[in-house]
Design a protein around this motif. Structure first.
Motif, PDB file in Angstrom:
ATOM      1  N   LEU A   1      -5.283  12.041  10.295  1.00  0.00           N
ATOM      2  CA  LEU A   1      -4.668  11.549   8.877  1.00  0.00           C
ATOM      3  C   LEU A   1      -5.554  12.708   8.230  1.00  0.00           C
ATOM      4  O   LEU A   1      -6.686  13.145   8.695  1.00  0.00           O
ATOM      5  N   GLN A   2      -4.605  13.558   6.436  1.00  0.00           N
ATOM      6  CA  GLN A   2      -5.574  14.054   5.890  1.00  0.00           C
ATOM      7  C   GLN A   2      -4.903  13.175   4.400  1.00  0.00           C
ATOM      8  O   GLN A   2      -4.209  12.777   4.219  1.00  0.00           O
TER       9      GLN A   2
ATOM     10  N   TRP B   1      -2.984  10.001   0.784  1.00  0.00           N
ATOM     11  CA  TRP B   1      -3.261  10.320   2.303  1.00  0.00           C
ATOM     12  C   TRP B   1      -1.638  10.436   2.425  1.00  0.00           C
ATOM     13  O   TRP B   1      -0.289  10.691   2.542  1.00  0.00           O
ATOM     14  N   HIS B   2      -2.406  11.029   4.093  1.00  0.00           N
ATOM     15  CA  HIS B   2      -0.337  11.881   4.974  1.00  0.00           C
ATOM     16  C   HIS B   2      -0.735  11.611   6.422  1.00  0.00           C
ATOM     17  O   HIS B   2      -2.254  12.576   6.778  1.00  0.00           O
ATOM     18  N   TYR B   3      -0.241  11.276   7.061  1.00  0.00           N
ATOM     19  CA  TYR B   3      -0.158  11.144   8.436  1.00  0.00           C
ATOM     20  C   TYR B   3       0.508  12.583   8.992  1.00  0.00           C
ATOM     21  O   TYR B   3       1.608  12.909   8.191  1.00  0.00           O
ATOM     22  N   ALA B   4       0.499  13.420   9.611  1.00  0.00           N
ATOM     23  CA  ALA B   4       0.901  14.849  10.114  1.00  0.00           C
ATOM     24  C   ALA B   4       0.855  14.522  12.134  1.00  0.00           C
ATOM     25  O   ALA B   4      -0.153  14.807  12.353  1.00  0.00           O
ATOM     26  N   VAL B   5       1.408  15.529  12.331  1.00  0.00           N
ATOM     27  CA  VAL B   5       1.367  15.557  14.063  1.00  0.00           C
ATOM     28  C   VAL B   5       0.789  17.076  14.297  1.00  0.00           C
ATOM     29  O   VAL B   5       1.720  18.089  13.990  1.00  0.00           O
ATOM     30  N   VAL B   6      -0.035  17.521  14.905  1.00  0.00           N
ATOM     31  CA  VAL B   6      -1.124  18.490  15.692  1.00  0.00           C
ATOM     32  C   VAL B   6      -0.210  19.202  16.580  1.00  0.00           C
ATOM     33  O   VAL B   6      -0.118  18.751  17.517  1.00  0.00           O
ATOM     34  N   ILE B   7       0.928  20.827  16.216  1.00  0.00           N
ATOM     35  CA  ILE B   7       1.474  20.805  17.745  1.00  0.00           C
ATOM     36  C   ILE B   7       1.109  22.435  18.199  1.00  0.00           C
ATOM     37  O   ILE B   7       1.621  22.590  19.339  1.00  0.00           O
TER      38      ILE B   7
ATOM     39  N   ARG C   1       0.567  -0.994   0.251  1.00  0.00           N
ATOM     40  CA  ARG C   1       0.185   0.096  -0.023  1.00  0.00           C
ATOM     41  C   ARG C   1       0.564   1.341  -0.112  1.00  0.00           C
ATOM     42  O   ARG C   1       0.049   2.739  -0.312  1.00  0.00           O
ATOM     43  N   GLN C   2       2.060   1.082   0.205  1.00  0.00           N
ATOM     44  CA  GLN C   2       3.051   2.281   0.061  1.00  0.00           C
ATOM     45  C   GLN C   2       2.625   2.886   1.626  1.00  0.00           C
ATOM     46  O   GLN C   2       2.798   4.564   1.435  1.00  0.00           O
ATOM     47  N   GLY C   3       2.567   3.208   2.747  1.00  0.00           N
ATOM     48  CA  GLY C   3       2.265   3.989   3.636  1.00  0.00           C
ATOM     49  C   GLY C   3       1.305   2.629   4.860  1.00  0.00           C
ATOM     50  O   GLY C   3       1.380   1.236   5.010  1.00  0.00           O
ATOM     51  N   SER C   4       0.527   3.281   5.778  1.00  0.00           N
ATOM     52  CA  SER C   4       0.305   2.276   6.376  1.00  0.00           C
ATOM     53  C   SER C   4      -1.052   2.796   7.615  1.00  0.00           C
ATOM     54  O   SER C   4      -2.203   3.938   6.797  1.00  0.00           O
ATOM     55  N   LEU C   5      -1.842   2.200   7.595  1.00  0.00           N
ATOM     56  CA  LEU C   5      -3.509   1.937   7.935  1.00  0.00           C
ATOM     57  C   LEU C   5      -3.598   2.287   9.961  1.00  0.00           C
ATOM     58  O   LEU C   5      -2.429   2.836  10.486  1.00  0.00           O
ATOM     59  N   GLN C   6      -4.379   2.625   9.448  1.00  0.00           N
ATOM     60  CA  GLN C   6      -5.404   3.244  10.499  1.00  0.00           C
ATOM     61  C   GLN C   6      -5.504   2.102  12.094  1.00  0.00           C
ATOM     62  O   GLN C   6      -4.287   2.185  13.110  1.00  0.00           O
ATOM     63  N   ALA C   7      -5.284   1.117  11.773  1.00  0.00           N
ATOM     64  CA  ALA C   7      -5.503   0.037  12.152  1.00  0.00           C
ATOM     65  C   ALA C   7      -4.122  -0.512  12.885  1.00  0.00           C
ATOM     66  O   ALA C   7      -4.090  -0.861  14.304  1.00  0.00           O
ATOM     67  N   GLU C   8      -2.824   0.137  11.858  1.00  0.00           N
ATOM     68  CA  GLU C   8      -1.881  -0.887  12.232  1.00  0.00           C
ATOM     69  C   GLU C   8      -1.020   0.557  13.343  1.00  0.00           C
ATOM     70  O   GLU C   8      -0.244  -0.104  13.883  1.00  0.00           O
ATOM     71  N   LEU C   9      -1.487   1.441  13.054  1.00  0.00           N
ATOM     72  CA  LEU C   9      -0.833   2.303  14.426  1.00  0.00           C
ATOM     73  C   LEU C   9      -1.396   1.869  15.594  1.00  0.00           C
ATOM     74  O   LEU C   9      -0.766   2.616  16.904  1.00  0.00           O
ATOM     75  N   LEU C  10      -2.573   2.346  15.968  1.00  0.00           N
ATOM     76  CA  LEU C  10      -3.802   1.849  17.052  1.00  0.00           C
ATOM     77  C   LEU C  10      -2.665   0.403  17.518  1.00  0.00           C
ATOM     78  O   LEU C  10      -2.134   0.543  18.646  1.00  0.00           O
ATOM     79  N   ALA C  11      -2.752  -0.517  16.006  1.00  0.00           N
ATOM     80  CA  ALA C  11      -2.224  -1.729  17.346  1.00  0.00           C
ATOM     81  C   ALA C  11      -0.677  -1.604  17.352  1.00  0.00           C
ATOM     82  O   ALA C  11       0.066  -1.453  18.548  1.00  0.00           O
TER      83      ALA C  11
END
Length: 328
Positions: free
Chosen positions: A143-144, A154-160, A101-111
């Protein structure tokens, strides 16, 4: 209906330049109503800047993203803030990155968060909840979709951080240590990703916006992985926040039962029945804890209450018979 865009067929008498101009006009006609429809539902338009304070979690660590590794980088960021100092994108990529998938799913981040002995919490899809978590000192992993609904990127980022005067959010994103993004631009990308966001609080702490049902689901997921100590910490934290919530006592009873501490299980189950006297499941489990303690008469009495509360349930309705079979 085809999934691909329909390309208009132009008369041969049009020049290529004219065809290009006409195609651009047609595309704009298709896109503009969609943009207007989206913007009319933006949550940021309902915010009152006068009631909001500026915040920047400047101590939040930063991991420049390698190609397709925005998930591991963002997760390492929030895990380190929660106290998992060993968290880094390279080790997390082995857990969450899916090459196909060339990326990560939300389920993997939670696990992966649970494997790091943390209870990840998925926020309600509200911009105000995101801002409340920031104000509480919790960076928010989001997730954006930086593309379009039909052609997502799709892109993950961290709001600070948040600047109410400039109407901007601050992010650790990709290779950018401190990215500024307007609320409108951010919310559009977040809306296209179904407003998905999570926080990873330190052990024993609850998210600032935690709701009982949503948080207890997060703890139950940890319990199902038999991470007893972590789950118990979560339930105890929930009891402190919502002392009248029976689910926490029930969860603690289940953990004690699994660890063969039947006396503690009995105490937790009794508390659950006091808080929710109409819930058959609590009496059913209590009857088994009593049986394990050798208190057969009390166990049968509680089993009778179970059957009265749920006579048609395939297990609870047969609570007495099941206990009697176990006594044989």
């Amino acid at each position: 209906m085809t999934d691909r865009p329909v390309v208009p067929v132009f008369p041969l008498l049009l020049t290529k330049a004219a065809q290009s101009r006409l195609l651009l006009v047609l595309l704009l006609c298709c896109l503009l109503p969609a943009c207007s429809s989206l913007s009319s539902h933006y949550q940021y338009q309902q915010l009152s800047s006068a009631e909001l304070s500026a915040i920047e979690l400047s101590d939040t660590p930063f991991f420049p993203q390698q190609q397709y590794h925005c998930g591991p980088a963002a997760l390492a960021t929030v895990l380190q803030v929660s106290g998992v100092q060993a968290a880094n994108p390279d080790s997390l990529a082995q857990q969450v990155y899916l090459p196909e998938r060339q990326g990560s799913l939300q389920a993997e981040l939670l696990a992966a968060s649970r494997r790091a002995e943390r209870i990840p919490y998925v926020l309600a899809p509200q911009l105000t909840d995101l801002l409340v978590e920031l104000a509480a000192g919790h960076p928010v992993l989001v997730l954006q979709n930086l593309g379009l609904a039909r052609w997502p990127r799709w892109h993950y980022a961290v709001v600070i951080g948040f600047d109410p005067n400039k109407q901007q959010l601050l992010l650790r994103s990709g290779s950018r240590y401190r990215q500024s993004m307007s609320l409108r631009q951010f919310e559009r990308s977040w809306q296209l990703a179904d407003y998905w966001a999570m926080v990873v609080p330190a052990p024993g702490q609850l998210p600032a916006t935690a709701e009982p049902w949503r948080y207890l689901q997060a703890v139950a997921a940890v319990e199902q992985q038999q991470r007893w100590l972590l789950a118990a910490e979560g339930y105890h934290a929930a009891e402190r926040r919502w002392p009248g919530q029976a689910t926490s006592a029930f969860g603690l009873g289940n953990i004690a039962y699994q660890q063969h501490d039947f006396a503690a299980a009995k105490a937790h189950y009794y508390r659950a029945t006091e808080l929710a006297p109409a819930e058959a499941a609590y009496y059913f489990n209590l009857s088994w804890a009593l049986l394990r303690l050798g208190q057969s008469a009390e166990a049968l009495r509680v089993a009778a209450i179970t059957a009265q509360l749920a006579p048609d349930h395939p297990r609870y309705g047969k609570a007495i018979q099941l206990l009697e079979q176990a006594m044989e």
